[in-house]
Write a protein that holds these residues in place. Sequence first.
Motif, PDB file in Angstrom:
ATOM      1  N   ARG A  45       0.884  -1.165   0.000  1.00  0.00           N
ATOM      2  CA  ARG A  45       0.000   0.000   0.000  1.00  0.00           C
ATOM      3  C   ARG A  45       0.918   1.209   0.000  1.00  0.00           C
ATOM      4  NH1 ARG A  45      -5.065   0.089  -1.121  1.00  0.00           N
ATOM      5  NH2 ARG A  45      -5.662   1.462   0.559  1.00  0.00           N
ATOM      6  N   LEU A  46       0.691   2.132  -0.921  1.00  0.00           N
ATOM      7  CA  LEU A  46       1.508   3.330  -0.976  1.00  0.00           C
ATOM      8  C   LEU A  46       0.680   4.528  -1.362  1.00  0.00           C
ATOM      9  CD1 LEU A  46       2.818   3.903  -4.274  1.00  0.00           C
ATOM     10  CD2 LEU A  46       3.190   1.536  -3.701  1.00  0.00           C
ATOM     11  N   VAL A  47       1.131   5.679  -0.918  1.00  0.00           N
ATOM     12  CA  VAL A  47       0.495   6.948  -1.263  1.00  0.00           C
ATOM     13  C   VAL A  47       1.436   7.663  -2.211  1.00  0.00           C
ATOM     14  CG1 VAL A  47      -0.366   9.153  -0.418  1.00  0.00           C
ATOM     15  CG2 VAL A  47      -0.707   7.091   0.945  1.00  0.00           C
ATOM     16  N   LEU A  48       0.965   7.916  -3.422  1.00  0.00           N
ATOM     17  CA  LEU A  48       1.778   8.624  -4.399  1.00  0.00           C
ATOM     18  C   LEU A  48       1.852  10.097  -4.028  1.00  0.00           C
ATOM     19  CD1 LEU A  48       0.414   7.000  -7.673  1.00  0.00           C
ATOM     20  CD2 LEU A  48       2.527   6.461  -6.473  1.00  0.00           C
ATOM     21  N   ASP A  49       2.947  10.738  -4.383  1.00  0.00           N
ATOM     22  CA  ASP A  49       3.118  12.162  -4.089  1.00  0.00           C
ATOM     23  C   ASP A  49       1.972  12.952  -4.726  1.00  0.00           C
ATOM     24  OD1 ASP A  49       5.455  11.485  -2.808  1.00  0.00           O
ATOM     25  OD2 ASP A  49       6.750  12.053  -4.473  1.00  0.00           O
ATOM     26  N   GLY A  50       1.329  13.780  -3.920  1.00  0.00           N
ATOM     27  CA  GLY A  50       0.219  14.592  -4.401  1.00  0.00           C
ATOM     28  C   GLY A  50      -1.137  13.916  -4.285  1.00  0.00           C
ATOM     29  N   ALA A  51      -1.160  12.638  -3.916  1.00  0.00           N
ATOM     30  CA  ALA A  51      -2.428  11.906  -3.786  1.00  0.00           C
ATOM     31  C   ALA A  51      -2.914  11.948  -2.341  1.00  0.00           C
ATOM     32  CB  ALA A  51      -2.252  10.466  -4.237  1.00  0.00           C
ATOM     33  N   LYS A  52      -4.200  11.721  -2.154  1.00  0.00           N
ATOM     34  CA  LYS A  52      -4.788  11.731  -0.820  1.00  0.00           C
ATOM     35  C   LYS A  52      -5.068  10.337  -0.298  1.00  0.00           C
ATOM     36  CE  LYS A  52      -6.984  16.186  -1.484  1.00  0.00           C
ATOM     37  NZ  LYS A  52      -8.241  16.938  -1.494  1.00  0.00           N
ATOM     38  N   VAL A  53      -5.231   9.387  -1.197  1.00  0.00           N
ATOM     39  CA  VAL A  53      -5.590   8.026  -0.786  1.00  0.00           C
ATOM     40  C   VAL A  53      -4.530   7.033  -1.247  1.00  0.00           C
ATOM     41  CG1 VAL A  53      -8.071   8.472  -0.764  1.00  0.00           C
ATOM     42  CG2 VAL A  53      -6.994   7.694  -2.847  1.00  0.00           C
ATOM     43  N   PRO A  54      -4.331   5.963  -0.486  1.00  0.00           N
ATOM     44  CA  PRO A  54      -3.328   4.965  -0.889  1.00  0.00           C
ATOM     45  C   PRO A  54      -3.834   4.059  -2.013  1.00  0.00           C
ATOM     46  CG  PRO A  54      -4.324   4.355   1.197  1.00  0.00           C
ATOM     47  CD  PRO A  54      -4.885   5.694   0.832  1.00  0.00           C
ATOM     48  N   ILE A  55      -2.887   3.487  -2.747  1.00  0.00           N
ATOM     49  CA  ILE A  55      -3.196   2.483  -3.769  1.00  0.00           C
ATOM     50  C   ILE A  55      -2.421   1.216  -3.426  1.00  0.00           C
ATOM     51  CG2 ILE A  55      -3.617   4.193  -5.562  1.00  0.00           C
ATOM     52  CD1 ILE A  55      -0.877   3.431  -6.765  1.00  0.00           C
ATOM     53  N   THR A  56      -2.808   0.115  -4.027  1.00  0.00           N
ATOM     54  CA  THR A  56      -2.131  -1.162  -3.830  1.00  0.00           C
ATOM     55  C   THR A  56      -1.425  -1.547  -5.123  1.00  0.00           C
ATOM     56  OG1 THR A  56      -3.836  -1.859  -2.279  1.00  0.00           O
ATOM     57  CG2 THR A  56      -2.426  -3.585  -3.193  1.00  0.00           C
ATOM     58  N   LEU A  57      -0.148  -1.899  -5.010  1.00  0.00           N
ATOM     59  CA  LEU A  57       0.626  -2.353  -6.160  1.00  0.00           C
ATOM     60  C   LEU A  57       1.419  -3.589  -5.769  1.00  0.00           C
ATOM     61  CD1 LEU A  57       2.177   0.875  -7.724  1.00  0.00           C
ATOM     62  CD2 LEU A  57       0.389  -0.552  -8.673  1.00  0.00           C
ATOM     63  N   HIS A  58       1.662  -4.443  -6.739  1.00  0.00           N
ATOM     64  CA  HIS A  58       2.527  -5.608  -6.543  1.00  0.00           C
ATOM     65  C   HIS A  58       3.945  -5.102  -6.357  1.00  0.00           C
ATOM     66  CE1 HIS A  58       4.670  -9.362  -7.413  1.00  0.00           C
ATOM     67  NE2 HIS A  58       3.532  -9.963  -7.071  1.00  0.00           N
ATOM     68  N   VAL A  59       4.693  -5.781  -5.522  1.00  0.00           N
ATOM     69  CA  VAL A  59       6.059  -5.350  -5.195  1.00  0.00           C
ATOM     70  C   VAL A  59       6.958  -5.298  -6.433  1.00  0.00           C
ATOM     71  CG1 VAL A  59       6.943  -7.635  -4.602  1.00  0.00           C
ATOM     72  CG2 VAL A  59       7.886  -5.647  -3.490  1.00  0.00           C
ATOM     73  N   ASN A  60       6.676  -6.073  -7.464  1.00  0.00           N
ATOM     74  CA  ASN A  60       7.483  -6.055  -8.688  1.00  0.00           C
ATOM     75  C   ASN A  60       7.338  -4.752  -9.478  1.00  0.00           C
ATOM     76  OD1 ASN A  60       8.401  -8.610  -8.115  1.00  0.00           O
ATOM     77  ND2 ASN A  60       7.078  -9.630  -9.583  1.00  0.00           N
ATOM     78  N   TYR A  61       6.324  -3.954  -9.164  1.00  0.00           N
ATOM     79  CA  TYR A  61       6.084  -2.709  -9.895  1.00  0.00           C
ATOM     80  C   TYR A  61       6.698  -1.480  -9.231  1.00  0.00           C
ATOM     81  CZ  TYR A  61       2.723  -5.260 -12.768  1.00  0.00           C
ATOM     82  OH  TYR A  61       2.131  -6.151 -13.618  1.00  0.00           O
ATOM     83  N   VAL A  62       7.407  -1.657  -8.131  1.00  0.00           N
ATOM     84  CA  VAL A  62       8.019  -0.510  -7.462  1.00  0.00           C
ATOM     85  C   VAL A  62       9.510  -0.744  -7.246  1.00  0.00           C
ATOM     86  CG1 VAL A  62       5.896   0.210  -6.307  1.00  0.00           C
ATOM     87  CG2 VAL A  62       7.441  -1.353  -5.152  1.00  0.00           C
ATOM     88  N   ALA A  63      10.249   0.349  -7.188  1.00  0.00           N
ATOM     89  CA  ALA A  63      11.684   0.306  -6.915  1.00  0.00           C
ATOM     90  C   ALA A  63      11.982   1.297  -5.802  1.00  0.00           C
ATOM     91  CB  ALA A  63      12.471   0.681  -8.165  1.00  0.00           C
ATOM     92  N   ALA A  64      12.875   0.927  -4.905  1.00  0.00           N
ATOM     93  CA  ALA A  64      13.239   1.795  -3.787  1.00  0.00           C
ATOM     94  C   ALA A  64      14.024   2.999  -4.285  1.00  0.00           C
ATOM     95  CB  ALA A  64      14.058   1.018  -2.775  1.00  0.00           C
ATOM     96  N   ILE A  65      13.790   4.120  -3.642  1.00  0.00           N
ATOM     97  CA  ILE A  65      14.549   5.344  -3.903  1.00  0.00           C
ATOM     98  C   ILE A  65      15.403   5.587  -2.675  1.00  0.00           C
ATOM     99  CG2 ILE A  65      14.438   7.830  -4.247  1.00  0.00           C
ATOM    100  CD1 ILE A  65      11.730   7.439  -5.541  1.00  0.00           C
ATOM    101  N   ASP A  66      16.685   5.819  -2.867  1.00  0.00           N
ATOM    102  CA  ASP A  66      17.588   6.048  -1.753  1.00  0.00           C
ATOM    103  C   ASP A  66      17.527   7.515  -1.352  1.00  0.00           C
ATOM    104  OD1 ASP A  66      19.503   5.836   0.160  1.00  0.00           O
ATOM    105  OD2 ASP A  66      21.160   5.435  -1.208  1.00  0.00           O
ATOM    106  N   ASP A  67      16.936   7.785  -0.182  1.00  0.00           N
ATOM    107  CA  ASP A  67      16.819   9.170   0.317  1.00  0.00           C
ATOM    108  C   ASP A  67      18.149   9.741   0.763  1.00  0.00           C
ATOM    109  OD1 ASP A  67      14.137   9.516  -0.098  1.00  0.00           O
ATOM    110  OD2 ASP A  67      13.542   8.836   1.891  1.00  0.00           O
ATOM    111  N   ASP A  68      19.117   8.880   1.074  1.00  0.00           N
ATOM    112  CA  ASP A  68      20.392   9.345   1.593  1.00  0.00           C
ATOM    113  C   ASP A  68      21.317   9.896   0.498  1.00  0.00           C
ATOM    114  OD1 ASP A  68      19.567   8.559   4.075  1.00  0.00           O
ATOM    115  OD2 ASP A  68      20.491   6.571   3.903  1.00  0.00           O
ATOM    116  N   VAL A  69      20.995   9.650  -0.752  1.00  0.00           N
ATOM    117  CA  VAL A  69      21.852  10.095  -1.842  1.00  0.00           C
ATOM    118  C   VAL A  69      21.496  11.538  -2.199  1.00  0.00           C
ATOM    119  CG1 VAL A  69      22.469   9.745  -4.253  1.00  0.00           C
ATOM    120  CG2 VAL A  69      22.085   7.777  -2.769  1.00  0.00           C
ATOM    121  N   ASP A  70      22.492  12.413  -2.166  1.00  0.00           N
ATOM    122  CA  ASP A  70      22.298  13.810  -2.524  1.00  0.00           C
ATOM    123  C   ASP A  70      22.787  14.010  -3.959  1.00  0.00           C
ATOM    124  OD1 ASP A  70      21.992  16.528  -2.656  1.00  0.00           O
ATOM    125  OD2 ASP A  70      23.482  17.002  -1.122  1.00  0.00           O
ATOM    126  N   PRO A  71      21.861  14.281  -4.910  1.00  0.00           N
ATOM    127  CA  PRO A  71      22.265  14.409  -6.307  1.00  0.00           C
ATOM    128  C   PRO A  71      23.201  15.583  -6.557  1.00  0.00           C
ATOM    129  CG  PRO A  71      19.953  15.006  -6.049  1.00  0.00           C
ATOM    130  CD  PRO A  71      20.429  14.492  -4.726  1.00  0.00           C
TER     131      PRO A  71
END
Length: 75
Positions: A45-71
């Motif tokens: 279950r995840l809430v997309l940026d700008g959305a108000k309600v969560p959606i359900t997605l299979h784990v194969n459809y998402v990839a982790a974003i590393d918050d610690d990396v400063d571009p």
Amino acid sequence: MAGPAYTNLGFPPGSRVQVKPEAGARLAGKTGRVVGGGFYPKSLRLVLDGAKVPITLHVNYVAAIDDDVDPMKSD
């Protein structure tokens, strides 16, 4: 049963994720935060940026974003 599912998938609540292109043109490239495991195994279950309600997605459809990396930081 849905609660502990996220721990086995490697996406704890609060993790930043990006939706992969395999999820479809409407969702591809969007980012959001995991709020927990879904009802079915290997679903999140995840809430997309700008959305108000969560959606359900299979784990194969998402990839982790590393918050610690400063571009802007160079090595």
